[in-house]
Scaffold this motif. Structure first.
Motif, PDB file in Angstrom:
ATOM      1  N   LYS A  20       0.770  -1.050  -0.050  1.00  0.00           N
ATOM      2  CA  LYS A  20       0.079  -0.023  -0.013  1.00  0.00           C
ATOM      3  C   LYS A  20       0.886   1.250   0.181  1.00  0.00           C
ATOM      4  O   LYS A  20       0.655   2.277  -0.622  1.00  0.00           O
ATOM      5  N   ARG A  21       1.847   1.157   0.798  1.00  0.00           N
ATOM      6  CA  ARG A  21       2.878   2.316   0.742  1.00  0.00           C
ATOM      7  C   ARG A  21       3.425   2.641  -0.445  1.00  0.00           C
ATOM      8  O   ARG A  21       3.589   3.592  -1.064  1.00  0.00           O
ATOM      9  N   PHE A  25       3.108   6.021  -2.702  1.00  0.00           N
ATOM     10  CA  PHE A  25       4.193   6.595  -3.096  1.00  0.00           C
ATOM     11  C   PHE A  25       4.285   6.939  -4.631  1.00  0.00           C
ATOM     12  O   PHE A  25       4.425   8.061  -5.219  1.00  0.00           O
ATOM     13  N   CYS A  26       4.098   6.045  -5.640  1.00  0.00           N
ATOM     14  CA  CYS A  26       4.130   5.840  -6.810  1.00  0.00           C
ATOM     15  C   CYS A  26       2.974   6.726  -7.431  1.00  0.00           C
ATOM     16  O   CYS A  26       3.211   7.566  -8.146  1.00  0.00           O
ATOM     17  N   MET A  27       1.645   6.772  -6.802  1.00  0.00           N
ATOM     18  CA  MET A  27       0.609   7.443  -7.319  1.00  0.00           C
ATOM     19  C   MET A  27       0.899   8.890  -7.020  1.00  0.00           C
ATOM     20  O   MET A  27       0.779   9.866  -7.893  1.00  0.00           O
ATOM     21  N   HIS A  31       1.407  11.733  -9.962  1.00  0.00           N
ATOM     22  CA  HIS A  31       0.657  12.823 -10.107  1.00  0.00           C
ATOM     23  C   HIS A  31       1.468  14.270  -9.969  1.00  0.00           C
ATOM     24  O   HIS A  31       1.059  15.046 -10.818  1.00  0.00           O
ATOM     25  N   LEU A  32       2.438  14.356  -9.073  1.00  0.00           N
ATOM     26  CA  LEU A  32       3.381  15.549  -9.019  1.00  0.00           C
ATOM     27  C   LEU A  32       4.118  15.419 -10.226  1.00  0.00           C
ATOM     28  O   LEU A  32       4.240  16.938 -10.962  1.00  0.00           O
ATOM     29  N   ALA A  33       4.474  14.608 -11.028  1.00  0.00           N
ATOM     30  CA  ALA A  33       5.492  14.425 -12.096  1.00  0.00           C
ATOM     31  C   ALA A  33       4.415  15.206 -13.190  1.00  0.00           C
ATOM     32  O   ALA A  33       4.920  16.058 -13.928  1.00  0.00           O
ATOM     33  N   ASP A  34       3.150  14.924 -13.320  1.00  0.00           N
ATOM     34  CA  ASP A  34       2.470  15.402 -14.391  1.00  0.00           C
ATOM     35  C   ASP A  34       2.102  16.862 -14.359  1.00  0.00           C
ATOM     36  O   ASP A  34       2.330  17.548 -15.094  1.00  0.00           O
ATOM     37  N   TYR A  35       2.157  17.471 -12.976  1.00  0.00           N
ATOM     38  CA  TYR A  35       2.110  18.792 -12.726  1.00  0.00           C
ATOM     39  C   TYR A  35       3.133  19.483 -12.992  1.00  0.00           C
ATOM     40  O   TYR A  35       3.397  20.468 -13.916  1.00  0.00           O
TER      41      TYR A  35
END
Length: 183
Positions: A20-21, A25-27, A31-35
């Motif tokens: 789960k961690r 972490f990947c999600m 998400h941050l990388a897209d921004y």
């Protein structure tokens, strides 16, 4: 993520919690990388991608880094030290630092801990937080009064008691001290 799961299996740290961690972490990183990619695409020069924490942001940087860019990260506590709780681990720690150019630590102990627990080709340096010791009279305003603001969680590891000890030694000027932080 698959590589991380294989690592968890080999280290016998695989559990619903660690998976789960790792997924979270990947999600968060993707998400941050897209921004950040949208921001990075608007800059034509080389950039320094800087993170105060050695965490999801560093992994995100590795996905948007261009030739000529540098990744610089600090590492100091919750993003560095493994806790003693069963199955606790810091997700994708080595994978996220593959493209990191430099990791800065706030203590020699932190740097040594990192070198003993993680592998990366990143340059590792120690730069202490705070300021160099200076003569206080250089900074005393003419009205003999200063304001001091400190920010941190109010927990023992932050050593706020050291501020109090230092302030107790000063009686030649008026000090208005405000501490902002929970705990």
């Amino acid at each position: 993520l698959y590589k991380e799961i294989r690592t968890l299996i080999s280290k016998k740290k695989i559990s619903a919690y660690t998976i789960k961690r790792a997924v979270r972490f990947c999600m968060r990183s993707f998400h941050l990388a897209d921004y950040l990619k949208k921001v990075r695409d608007g800059i034509n020069d080389d950039v320094i991608l800087y993170s105060y924490w050695n965490d999801v942001s560093v992994f995100a940087f590795s996905h948007i880094k261009r030739e000529g860019d540098k990744i610089l990260s600090r590492a100091h506590r919750t993003d560095l030290y493994l806790r003693k709780e069963k199955n606790y681990y810091l997700p994708l720690k080595e994978i996220s630092n593959i493209k990191t150019d430099m990791i800065v630590f706030i203590s020699k102990e932190g740097k040594e801990y990192f070198e003993n627990h993680y592998k990366t080709d990143a340059k590792k340096e120690v730069y202490y937080l705070g300021v160099k010791e200076q003569q206080p009279d250089e900074y005393i305003p003419k009205d003999n009064e200063i304001s001091l603001i400190s920010f941190s969680y109010a927990v023992s590891v932050k050593r706020i008691d050291r501020i109090i000890e230092a302030l107790e030694k000063i009686d030649s000027i008026k000090i208005n001290w405000v501490h902002i932080g929970d705990g």
